[in-house]
Structures are given as structure tokens and as C-alpha cells.
Scaffold this motif. Structure first.
Motif, mmCIF file in Angstrom:
data_model
loop_
_atom_site.group_PDB
_atom_site.id
_atom_site.type_symbol
_atom_site.label_atom_id
_atom_site.label_comp_id
_atom_site.label_asym_id
_atom_site.label_seq_id
_atom_site.Cartn_x
_atom_site.Cartn_y
_atom_site.Cartn_z
ATOM 1 N N LYS A 40 4.940 -0.921 -0.631
ATOM 2 C CA LYS A 40 5.999 0.020 -0.982
ATOM 3 C C LYS A 40 7.336 -0.528 -0.515
ATOM 4 O O LYS A 40 7.409 -1.196 0.518
ATOM 5 C CB LYS A 40 5.765 1.390 -0.322
ATOM 6 C CG LYS A 40 4.691 2.202 -1.015
ATOM 7 C CD LYS A 40 4.763 3.684 -0.657
ATOM 8 C CE LYS A 40 4.487 3.915 0.806
ATOM 9 N NZ LYS A 40 3.971 5.187 1.174
ATOM 10 N N GLU A 41 8.388 -0.232 -1.277
ATOM 11 C CA GLU A 41 9.727 -0.675 -0.901
ATOM 12 C C GLU A 41 10.580 0.504 -0.498
ATOM 13 O O GLU A 41 10.461 1.586 -1.075
ATOM 14 C CB GLU A 41 10.403 -1.394 -2.076
ATOM 15 C CG GLU A 41 10.083 -2.856 -2.120
ATOM 16 C CD GLU A 41 10.975 -3.635 -3.080
ATOM 17 O OE1 GLU A 41 11.970 -3.097 -3.594
ATOM 18 O OE2 GLU A 41 10.651 -4.803 -3.304
ATOM 19 N N GLN A 42 11.445 0.271 0.483
ATOM 20 C CA GLN A 42 12.414 1.284 0.888
ATOM 21 C C GLN A 42 13.695 0.573 1.290
ATOM 22 O O GLN A 42 13.646 -0.500 1.881
ATOM 23 C CB GLN A 42 11.870 2.106 2.072
ATOM 24 C CG GLN A 42 12.814 3.170 2.585
ATOM 25 C CD GLN A 42 13.120 4.227 1.532
ATOM 26 O OE1 GLN A 42 12.216 4.844 1.006
ATOM 27 N NE2 GLN A 42 14.391 4.403 1.211
ATOM 28 N N PHE B 32 6.723 2.569 7.423
ATOM 29 C CA PHE B 32 7.704 1.531 7.750
ATOM 30 C C PHE B 32 8.005 1.568 9.238
ATOM 31 O O PHE B 32 8.568 2.536 9.741
ATOM 32 C CB PHE B 32 9.005 1.730 6.954
ATOM 33 C CG PHE B 32 8.878 1.368 5.512
ATOM 34 C CD1 PHE B 32 9.177 0.087 5.065
ATOM 35 C CD2 PHE B 32 8.440 2.314 4.593
ATOM 36 C CE1 PHE B 32 9.046 -0.244 3.727
ATOM 37 C CE2 PHE B 32 8.309 1.982 3.254
ATOM 38 C CZ PHE B 32 8.605 0.701 2.818
ATOM 39 N N ASN B 33 7.616 0.499 9.955
ATOM 40 C CA ASN B 33 7.882 0.419 11.387
ATOM 41 C C ASN B 33 9.367 0.293 11.676
ATOM 42 O O ASN B 33 9.831 0.639 12.755
ATOM 43 C CB ASN B 33 7.125 -0.759 12.009
ATOM 44 C CG ASN B 33 5.625 -0.559 11.921
ATOM 45 O OD1 ASN B 33 5.136 0.561 11.998
ATOM 46 N ND2 ASN B 33 4.897 -1.633 11.737
ATOM 47 N N SER C 96 11.681 2.023 10.507
ATOM 48 C CA SER C 96 12.317 3.350 10.540
ATOM 49 C C SER C 96 12.834 3.684 11.935
ATOM 50 O O SER C 96 13.954 4.164 12.098
ATOM 51 C CB SER C 96 11.322 4.437 10.135
ATOM 52 O OG SER C 96 10.946 4.295 8.797
ATOM 53 N N LEU D 154 13.190 -3.238 2.496
ATOM 54 C CA LEU D 154 11.971 -3.686 3.157
ATOM 55 C C LEU D 154 10.751 -3.357 2.321
ATOM 56 O O LEU D 154 10.728 -2.363 1.596
ATOM 57 C CB LEU D 154 11.839 -2.998 4.532
ATOM 58 C CG LEU D 154 13.011 -3.199 5.490
ATOM 59 C CD1 LEU D 154 12.782 -2.410 6.763
ATOM 60 C CD2 LEU D 154 13.217 -4.669 5.798
ATOM 61 N N LYS D 155 9.748 -4.211 2.467
ATOM 62 C CA LYS D 155 8.466 -3.964 1.799
ATOM 63 C C LYS D 155 7.421 -3.831 2.897
ATOM 64 O O LYS D 155 7.338 -4.674 3.782
ATOM 65 C CB LYS D 155 8.138 -5.136 0.872
ATOM 66 C CG LYS D 155 6.957 -4.857 -0.044
ATOM 67 C CD LYS D 155 6.738 -5.980 -1.024
ATOM 68 C CE LYS D 155 7.283 -5.578 -2.366
ATOM 69 N NZ LYS D 155 6.858 -6.439 -3.461
ATOM 70 N N ASN D 156 6.628 -2.759 2.850
ATOM 71 C CA ASN D 156 5.628 -2.563 3.901
ATOM 72 C C ASN D 156 4.275 -3.141 3.494
ATOM 73 O O ASN D 156 4.126 -3.712 2.412
ATOM 74 C CB ASN D 156 5.536 -1.083 4.301
ATOM 75 C CG ASN D 156 4.911 -0.208 3.232
ATOM 76 O OD1 ASN D 156 4.420 -0.670 2.210
ATOM 77 N ND2 ASN D 156 4.943 1.090 3.469
ATOM 78 N N LYS E 68 10.088 -8.337 4.558
ATOM 79 C CA LYS E 68 8.970 -7.464 4.910
ATOM 80 C C LYS E 68 9.346 -6.610 6.109
ATOM 81 O O LYS E 68 10.071 -7.056 6.999
ATOM 82 C CB LYS E 68 7.735 -8.295 5.265
ATOM 83 C CG LYS E 68 7.081 -8.945 4.083
ATOM 84 C CD LYS E 68 5.805 -9.638 4.522
ATOM 85 C CE LYS E 68 5.154 -10.360 3.377
ATOM 86 N NZ LYS E 68 4.694 -11.692 3.761
ATOM 87 N N ASP E 69 8.796 -5.417 6.133
ATOM 88 C CA ASP E 69 9.007 -4.490 7.245
ATOM 89 C C ASP E 69 8.707 -5.182 8.580
ATOM 90 O O ASP E 69 9.509 -5.142 9.515
ATOM 91 C CB ASP E 69 8.107 -3.264 7.035
ATOM 92 C CG ASP E 69 8.243 -2.224 8.141
ATOM 93 O OD1 ASP E 69 9.382 -1.848 8.474
ATOM 94 O OD2 ASP E 69 7.200 -1.783 8.652
ATOM 95 N N LYS F 275 19.296 6.243 4.448
ATOM 96 C CA LYS F 275 18.148 5.821 3.637
ATOM 97 C C LYS F 275 18.518 6.114 2.187
ATOM 98 O O LYS F 275 19.045 7.178 1.892
ATOM 99 C CB LYS F 275 16.909 6.619 4.058
ATOM 100 C CG LYS F 275 15.643 6.143 3.378
ATOM 101 C CD LYS F 275 14.411 6.726 4.044
ATOM 102 C CE LYS F 275 14.142 8.116 3.516
ATOM 103 N NZ LYS F 275 12.839 8.629 3.908
#
Length: 127
Positions: free
Chosen positions: A49-51, A9-10, A12, A43-45, A79-80, A65
Motif C-alpha cells: 500500500k502507498e501513502q 506504516f511504521n 506514521s 511510502l510503500k509498506n 519503502k516505509d 497526510k
């Protein structure tokens, strides 16, 4: 590596930067006064993946987080890559929303405040 970082994830780095900036009391007070909300950013990368992260700009003035999103004033889902553009001022939140690239759950007005927060901690020189 901070506890805010998520592999792939950019965003981050931006969220870590925001959390670090919020350690400055002046910036924290300004952000709390501007936003007055708890925001969830999901966000979805590129790998799908989701975070999620929680931006508490109502009480604590910090970023965390999380694995599951608690009740918040507003949740932004995007989106990320789009979040990175939004935080860097290269994308417009309204346009992302209108194009369906940004989903907002909860208080829409609180969602718009986040752009101002990133502008206020922007390390780039103001022209």
C-alpha cells in the motif's frame, strides 16, 4: 491516533513526532530556515500500500497526510521500512538513492535537508 497515522506504516509515528516537534516555535523556525522547501514523502509498506505525507518546511512548518501528492519542491519515494531507518539515522539517504531504494523527484538538494531535520528533533541523547 493522530490524523497523520496510516495503518501498516511504521513511519506514521515518526511523522507524528516530527509534526509535534514542529509545534515548538524554536524547532519550527530552525527547520524552516534549514530546509526552505515543501517535501512530499511517498511510502510503500510491506502490504504494497502507498501513502503520502507533505512536509511543509517552507511556509507552515507542519506535516499533513494526503491522498494525492500536490506540486512540491521535492518528492521522496521509498519503502516505509527504509524511511524509518533513514529518519532514525540507521540508513544513509545517499546510499539508499544509489541502491535505487530511494527515488527523488524534484530538487535533489532539498531532499538531503530532510535528514538534518530528523537529526534536530531526535529525542535520543547525543553522544
Amino acid at each position: 491516533m493522530s490524523d497523520l497515522a496510516a495503518d501498516g506504516f511504521n513511519a506514521s509515528a515518526l511523522l507524528t513526532q516530527l509534526n509535534d516537534a514542529l509545534k515548538d516555535d524554536k524547532i519550527k523556525q530552525k527547520a524552516l530556515a534549514q530546509v526552505k522547501a515543501v517535501l512530499a514523502i511517498t511510502l510503500k509498506n510491506k502490504e504494497g500500500k502507498e501513502q503520502s505525507w507533505i512536509l511543509d518546511l517552507k511556509n507552515e512548518g507542519n506535516v499533513k497526510k494526503v491522498d494525492s501528492v500536490p506540486k512540491t519542491d521535492v518528492q521522496l519515494i521509498l519503502k516505509d521500512a527504509d524511511f524509518v531507518k533513514l529518519a532514525n539515522g540507521k540508513a544513509n539517504g545517499q546510499k539508499l538513492f544509489m541502491n535505487g531504494a530511494l527515488k527523488v523527484k524534484g530538487n535533489m538538494m532539498k531532499a538531503t535537508a530532510i535528514e538534518g531535520v530528523f537529526k534536530s528533533i531526535d529525542p535520543r541523547p547525543k553522544l
